[in-house]
Write a protein that holds these residues in place. Sequence first.
Motif, PDB file in Angstrom:
ATOM      1  N   HIS A   1      -0.769   5.637 -29.873  1.00 51.46           N
ATOM      2  CA  HIS A   1       0.690   5.600 -30.024  1.00 51.46           C
ATOM      3  C   HIS A   1       1.041   4.936 -31.363  1.00 51.46           C
ATOM      4  N   ILE A   2       1.925   5.567 -32.059  1.00 48.85           N
ATOM      5  CA  ILE A   2       2.226   5.151 -33.425  1.00 48.85           C
ATOM      6  C   ILE A   2       2.718   3.699 -33.560  1.00 48.85           C
ATOM      7  N   ASP A   3       3.414   3.199 -32.524  1.00 49.43           N
ATOM      8  CA  ASP A   3       3.971   1.845 -32.616  1.00 49.43           C
ATOM      9  C   ASP A   3       3.038   0.762 -32.091  1.00 49.43           C
ATOM     10  N   ILE A   4       1.884   1.160 -31.589  1.00 46.99           N
ATOM     11  CA  ILE A   4       0.980   0.162 -31.003  1.00 46.99           C
ATOM     12  C   ILE A   4      -0.110  -0.210 -32.003  1.00 46.99           C
ATOM     13  N   VAL A   5      -0.223  -1.512 -32.272  1.00 48.16           N
ATOM     14  CA  VAL A   5      -1.301  -1.929 -33.177  1.00 48.16           C
ATOM     15  C   VAL A   5      -2.573  -2.295 -32.426  1.00 48.16           C
ATOM     16  N   GLU A   6      -2.376  -2.884 -31.254  1.00 48.75           N
ATOM     17  CA  GLU A   6      -3.544  -3.304 -30.508  1.00 48.75           C
ATOM     18  C   GLU A   6      -3.191  -3.393 -29.035  1.00 48.75           C
ATOM     19  N   SER A   7      -4.207  -3.198 -28.191  1.00 49.52           N
ATOM     20  CA  SER A   7      -3.953  -3.329 -26.764  1.00 49.52           C
ATOM     21  C   SER A   7      -5.199  -3.876 -26.086  1.00 49.52           C
ATOM     22  N   ALA A   8      -4.992  -4.429 -24.907  1.00 48.71           N
ATOM     23  CA  ALA A   8      -6.127  -4.879 -24.100  1.00 48.71           C
ATOM     24  C   ALA A   8      -5.835  -4.485 -22.662  1.00 48.71           C
ATOM     25  N   VAL A   9      -6.843  -3.884 -22.018  1.00 51.50           N
ATOM     26  CA  VAL A   9      -6.653  -3.366 -20.676  1.00 51.50           C
ATOM     27  C   VAL A   9      -7.605  -4.082 -19.726  1.00 51.50           C
ATOM     28  N   VAL A  10      -7.067  -4.502 -18.588  1.00 54.02           N
ATOM     29  CA  VAL A  10      -7.917  -5.116 -17.557  1.00 54.02           C
ATOM     30  C   VAL A  10      -7.525  -4.534 -16.194  1.00 54.02           C
ATOM     31  N   ALA A  11      -8.400  -4.751 -15.210  1.00 58.60           N
ATOM     32  CA  ALA A  11      -8.089  -4.304 -13.859  1.00 58.60           C
ATOM     33  C   ALA A  11      -7.533  -5.470 -13.062  1.00 58.60           C
ATOM     34  N   TYR A  12      -6.708  -5.166 -12.071  1.00 60.62           N
ATOM     35  CA  TYR A  12      -6.219  -6.206 -11.142  1.00 60.62           C
ATOM     36  C   TYR A  12      -6.257  -5.615  -9.735  1.00 60.62           C
ATOM     37  N   PRO A  13      -6.321  -6.472  -8.718  1.00 59.56           N
ATOM     38  CA  PRO A  13      -6.429  -5.946  -7.350  1.00 59.56           C
ATOM     39  C   PRO A  13      -5.179  -5.163  -6.947  1.00 59.56           C
ATOM     40  N   HIS A  14      -5.386  -4.000  -6.346  1.00 62.62           N
ATOM     41  CA  HIS A  14      -4.280  -3.136  -5.954  1.00 62.62           C
ATOM     42  C   HIS A  14      -4.499  -2.739  -4.498  1.00 62.62           C
ATOM     43  N   ASP A  15      -3.447  -2.858  -3.683  1.00 62.03           N
ATOM     44  CA  ASP A  15      -3.596  -2.647  -2.234  1.00 62.03           C
ATOM     45  C   ASP A  15      -4.185  -1.301  -1.847  1.00 62.03           C
ATOM     46  N   ILE A  16      -3.773  -0.258  -2.508  1.00 67.86           N
ATOM     47  CA  ILE A  16      -4.237   1.080  -2.127  1.00 67.86           C
ATOM     48  C   ILE A  16      -5.372   1.545  -3.039  1.00 67.86           C
ATOM     49  N   LYS A  17      -5.168   1.388  -4.363  1.00 69.24           N
ATOM     50  CA  LYS A  17      -6.143   1.931  -5.313  1.00 69.24           C
ATOM     51  C   LYS A  17      -7.411   1.096  -5.448  1.00 69.24           C
ATOM     52  N   GLY A  18      -7.435  -0.072  -4.832  1.00 69.10           N
ATOM     53  CA  GLY A  18      -8.577  -0.961  -5.034  1.00 69.10           C
ATOM     54  C   GLY A  18      -8.365  -1.774  -6.295  1.00 69.10           C
ATOM     55  N   GLN A  19      -8.301  -1.079  -7.423  1.00 67.27           N
ATOM     56  CA  GLN A  19      -7.919  -1.737  -8.668  1.00 67.27           C
ATOM     57  C   GLN A  19      -6.801  -0.954  -9.331  1.00 67.27           C
ATOM     58  N   GLY A  20      -5.895  -1.696  -9.945  1.00 66.79           N
ATOM     59  CA  GLY A  20      -4.859  -1.078 -10.758  1.00 66.79           C
ATOM     60  C   GLY A  20      -5.148  -1.392 -12.217  1.00 66.79           C
ATOM     61  N   ILE A  21      -4.480  -0.688 -13.115  1.00 66.81           N
ATOM     62  CA  ILE A  21      -4.709  -0.886 -14.550  1.00 66.81           C
ATOM     63  C   ILE A  21      -3.554  -1.673 -15.154  1.00 66.81           C
ATOM     64  N   TYR A  22      -3.889  -2.765 -15.805  1.00 70.10           N
ATOM     65  CA  TYR A  22      -2.883  -3.635 -16.425  1.00 70.10           C
ATOM     66  C   TYR A  22      -3.128  -3.602 -17.937  1.00 70.10           C
ATOM     67  N   ALA A  23      -2.110  -3.181 -18.684  1.00 72.75           N
ATOM     68  CA  ALA A  23      -2.278  -3.082 -20.136  1.00 72.75           C
ATOM     69  C   ALA A  23      -1.377  -4.090 -20.854  1.00 72.75           C
ATOM     70  N   TYR A  24      -1.958  -4.816 -21.796  1.00 70.29           N
ATOM     71  CA  TYR A  24      -1.198  -5.686 -22.680  1.00 70.29           C
ATOM     72  C   TYR A  24      -1.135  -4.975 -24.030  1.00 70.29           C
ATOM     73  N   VAL A  25       0.068  -4.785 -24.544  1.00 69.72           N
ATOM     74  CA  VAL A  25       0.150  -4.036 -25.804  1.00 69.72           C
ATOM     75  C   VAL A  25       0.968  -4.801 -26.853  1.00 69.72           C
ATOM     76  N   ILE A  26       0.545  -4.665 -28.084  1.00 71.62           N
ATOM     77  CA  ILE A  26       1.318  -5.247 -29.186  1.00 71.62           C
ATOM     78  C   ILE A  26       2.027  -4.115 -29.915  1.00 71.62           C
ATOM     79  N   CYS A  27       3.351  -4.235 -29.972  1.00 73.05           N
ATOM     80  CA  CYS A  27       4.148  -3.165 -30.571  1.00 73.05           C
ATOM     81  C   CYS A  27       4.666  -3.652 -31.925  1.00 73.05           C
ATOM     82  N   THR A  28       4.503  -2.823 -32.935  1.00 69.67           N
ATOM     83  CA  THR A  28       4.937  -3.243 -34.276  1.00 69.67           C
ATOM     84  C   THR A  28       6.418  -3.012 -34.508  1.00 69.67           C
ATOM     85  N   ASN A  29       6.981  -2.114 -33.744  1.00 67.49           N
ATOM     86  CA  ASN A  29       8.367  -1.738 -33.962  1.00 67.49           C
ATOM     87  C   ASN A  29       9.291  -2.627 -33.125  1.00 67.49           C
TER      88      ASN A  29
END
Length: 629
Positions: free
Chosen positions: A522-550
Amino acid sequence: MTKISSFSEYQTEYNRSVNDPEGFWAEQADKFTWQKKWNKVLDWNFEDPKMKWFEGGQLNITENCLDRHLAERGDQVAFYWEPNDPSEKNIQLTYKQLHAEVCKFGNVLKNNGAKKGDRICIYMPMVPELAIAVLACARIGAVHSVVFGGFSASALSGRIQDCDCNIVVTSDGAFRGAKAIPMKETVDEALEICPSVKKVIVLERTKTSVQMISGRDVKWKDEMTNAATDCPAEVMDSEDMLFILYTSGSTGKPKGVVHTCGGYMVYTHYSFENVFQYNGGVYWCTADIGWITGHSYIVYAPLLAGATSVIFEGVPTYPDAGRFWQVIDKYKVSTFYTAPTAIRALEAAGLDFVKPYKLDSLKVLGSVGEPINEEAWNWYNENIGKKNCPIVDTWWQTETGGILISPLAGLTKTKPGYATLPLPGIQPILVDDKGNELKGNGVEGNLCIKFPWPSIIRTTFGDHERCKQNYFATYPGLYFTGDGCKRDEDGYYRITGRVDDVMNVSGHRIGTAEVESAINTHIDIVESAVVAYPHDIKGQGIYAYVICTNKNKDHDSLRREILAEVTKVIGPIAKPDKIQIVSGLPKTRSGKIMRRILRKVAEGEMNNLGDISTLLDPAVVEEIKNGAL
Ligand code: WTA
């Protein structure tokens, strides 16, 4: 073929498999049709690594899946196919019919230029033709690379390019629940950057109009009408490649796990018969053939065992959350094998969807793909198995080819949440982070296997060094699974989840690095970090931390665009559940992202972040904590 029939026999067989692995596996392999017997059962070292089973032996796995059964069970149903829409007519294929279809499609592939050793990409919905295409490749000695139908054009092209496929087999579209999803269109887009592909064979399923490129695209139906029915099984060396299946790792792009003919055949069959104690009756595995579970336990092992199975096109919640139970009653399924994520979703839907069904044909229940929590295990046991069916919690991986740790149905005493004990031939070992063996019971560490089994990964396609680094270098001399594991006081194994940067979302393996690189497009994203977290149905959900330049970017539209980007690069299965926009990421002075902190925040454990004094900018942690979703 004789199966283990008591727990004490399991113990005897287990000991024999450890004391004399070659004798043990030679005896199993002897039960199959070989065109030429092997010279050497096993040749291995985990340094190169080199794993060769039944070297010098020649065979064709489809002769063992199909031809071998014709005399005795030619008219027995091999596959019942249950369509997405319950009002559409179902289909059944006997062993004789399946054999004929596979032979014909083998000739179709040859008529379209396929030769032994060629790689053929299969991108299809869950229709019988998918299994037919897989087996037809094996019949003519071509290597199949099945790509799950939920992957995007970009993910598909990456996989096609990596192994240089020359043919793609696909369909116009796929029915999934209430939706019709295009497939041929996705293939067309993918092939814009795949010059190696010369032919596309298109099955008609959804009847959506598709563009047919003249000279490249042909129709399944037309090709089949003209194809001869006689297709001799290609003679394969035991260590010739059978298939490539791409799977996510902790770093980089998905890698092509390679399995070969002889060992894979022997082990998948052995594990199927013993784990499920399959004894006739109707077997149903709800996985998609696009994943390893479908390869091993929908296509190959059940056919090797001469079983009757159900192939299901749909989803568990369509037309309603009673669909699985309705299908079980309809076909009188006796062995049912599914994933914890489906169990949890159906549990959440409520018992009203279970009550209308008898479920009295069930004898054995299975679970695969992710740790099964105790609550889901109990619900499955009480409401589906009526406390009458052993649950086999089967632990294994794409790389292992078959089930490695699991109860044997009815023989091994089960315990909720535990995969229990290794199958004969499997020698697990737990090690600490330095690689020291954790001996005895009541220990927890990293799960490794110290001796090869016949269906172990042989290499990662085109990059043997990567195979070595990924699986055999972390703890020299051992195969490292990437999983954490507990061995309790009874010596029972409980898999605790991945210890690397691989997530398990609804039973799908997804690398954090893959999702990050998709987000970073994505053009406005300089960096991101993705981790999993416990999710009731999916087992794990995806949690993204993103740095936006705009700085002026509206956060809601940014989130929407990120989801679209991930869908485009990987597919909808990898879409983050939560996206937090941050001004920085917690990094060490050497620039390494401290994922441990991000994981804790995603898990909601704000007050337990551990030592953050080594961080470059500790203030960023406060901001992240305050903005946590
Ligand atoms: C996880 C799927 C706990 C594990 C067959 C493994 C499990 C990864 C279980 C492989 C189980 C699979 N209990 N965890 N019974 N089965 N896993 O390659 O983390 O898609 O490493 O193969 O799923 O996923 P893969």
